[in-house]
Design an enzyme around this catalytic site. Sequence first.
Site, PDB file in Angstrom:
ATOM      1  N   LYS A 127    -107.309  49.926  -1.207  1.00 10.45           N
ATOM      2  CA  LYS A 127    -108.278  48.865  -0.920  1.00 10.45           C
ATOM      3  C   LYS A 127    -109.060  48.476  -2.179  1.00 10.45           C
ATOM      4  CE  LYS A 127    -107.321  48.279   3.416  1.00 10.45           C
ATOM      5  NZ  LYS A 127    -106.739  47.006   3.909  1.00 10.45           N
ATOM      6  N   ASN A 163    -103.863  40.900   5.759  1.00 11.57           N
ATOM      7  CA  ASN A 163    -104.567  41.823   6.642  1.00 11.57           C
ATOM      8  C   ASN A 163    -103.774  43.089   6.950  1.00 11.57           C
ATOM      9  OD1 ASN A 163    -106.575  42.578   8.873  1.00 11.57           O
ATOM     10  ND2 ASN A 163    -104.691  42.303  10.046  1.00 11.57           N
ATOM     11  N   SER A 195    -111.943  46.938   2.183  1.00 11.41           N
ATOM     12  CA  SER A 195    -112.736  47.859   2.994  1.00 11.41           C
ATOM     13  C   SER A 195    -113.902  48.355   2.160  1.00 11.41           C
ATOM     14  CB  SER A 195    -111.882  49.052   3.438  1.00 11.41           C
ATOM     15  OG  SER A 195    -112.680  50.079   4.011  1.00 11.41           O
ATOM     16  N   TYR A 228    -106.148  55.511   0.839  1.00 15.52           N
ATOM     17  CA  TYR A 228    -106.694  54.274   1.403  1.00 15.52           C
ATOM     18  C   TYR A 228    -107.699  53.637   0.441  1.00 15.52           C
ATOM     19  CZ  TYR A 228    -108.443  51.166   5.100  1.00 15.52           C
ATOM     20  OH  TYR A 228    -108.794  50.074   5.848  1.00 15.52           O
ATOM     21  N   ALA A 229    -108.572  54.471  -0.141  1.00 12.65           N
ATOM     22  CA  ALA A 229    -109.563  53.960  -1.087  1.00 12.65           C
ATOM     23  C   ALA A 229    -108.885  53.329  -2.294  1.00 12.65           C
ATOM     24  CB  ALA A 229    -110.498  55.089  -1.529  1.00 12.65           C
ATOM     25  N   ALA A 230    -107.844  53.982  -2.802  1.00 10.80           N
ATOM     26  CA  ALA A 230    -107.125  53.437  -3.962  1.00 10.80           C
ATOM     27  C   ALA A 230    -106.470  52.107  -3.618  1.00 10.80           C
ATOM     28  CB  ALA A 230    -106.072  54.438  -4.441  1.00 10.80           C
ATOM     29  N   ILE A 258    -115.603  48.976  12.360  1.00  8.88           N
ATOM     30  CA  ILE A 258    -115.365  47.857  13.278  1.00  8.88           C
ATOM     31  C   ILE A 258    -114.764  48.385  14.575  1.00  8.88           C
ATOM     32  CG2 ILE A 258    -114.242  45.629  13.581  1.00  8.88           C
ATOM     33  CD1 ILE A 258    -116.337  45.700  11.324  1.00  8.88           C
TER      34      ILE A 258
END
Length: 250
Positions: free
Chosen positions: A160, A91, A143, A156-158, A191
């Site tokens: 996740k 996490n 994500s 972040y996209a890469a 969230i």
Amino acid sequence: MMTTYYDMQEKVCVVTGAARGLGRTISETLAKAGARRIYACDINMAPADSWIGDYPNITAITLDVCNSAALATLRQRIQDEHGHVDVLVNNAGITRDALLGKMTEEQWDQVLTVNLKGVFLTTQSLLPLLKEKGKSSIVSISSVVGTDGNIGQSNYAASKGGIIAMTKGWAKELVHGGLQVRANCIAPGFINTEMTQAVPEAVLQKMAARIPLGALGEPQDIADGVLFLASERARYITGQVLKIDGGLVL
């Protein structure tokens, strides 16, 4: 106490990024479901001081998921105390957002190191304990940004998306020779955590308006997904990405 429908009794669990936010709720949920021991790990465990004492089956561990020596120490401690791991929840993660033209190499490296390398190193280090009983579960928090992208979050996209790709590889790799080490991802949407609570109310309303179910999710929504994938109720599920996003990405 939580219903025994998801019976985690005798299960030994490890949760990273556990001091607050999603990690806290995941750790508490596993504890309430009767887990024998949860090793709640974070690089800064101080935020857990206010709640962790309520759970005698949770052990606080200060841990940098990017530090191989620290991970080896954790592995040896669990080996000495229990001899195996039933559930690993990856996490721990960070954000360093910036538009593509303004993102620094340092911002890229920080996010990829913690979010992707940290998941790899943690899983690799604990793998002998996950294999010990021949059956276990790895649940990694990805994500919807990792499946569908987002402006200003190239790093972040890469990271996740990389977690998803690794997970699918593990699902194929960790079932040879009679092993049943299941590997799955959860991809949260928006969230309601400490991070989103710092966002202006007007922005939150715009975020909620994009969600078909009309509201941000709660940490418990993610924790319940983790509990399901960690349990024997999901014994025939591996290599999957469970989106928990209120219909944000369809």
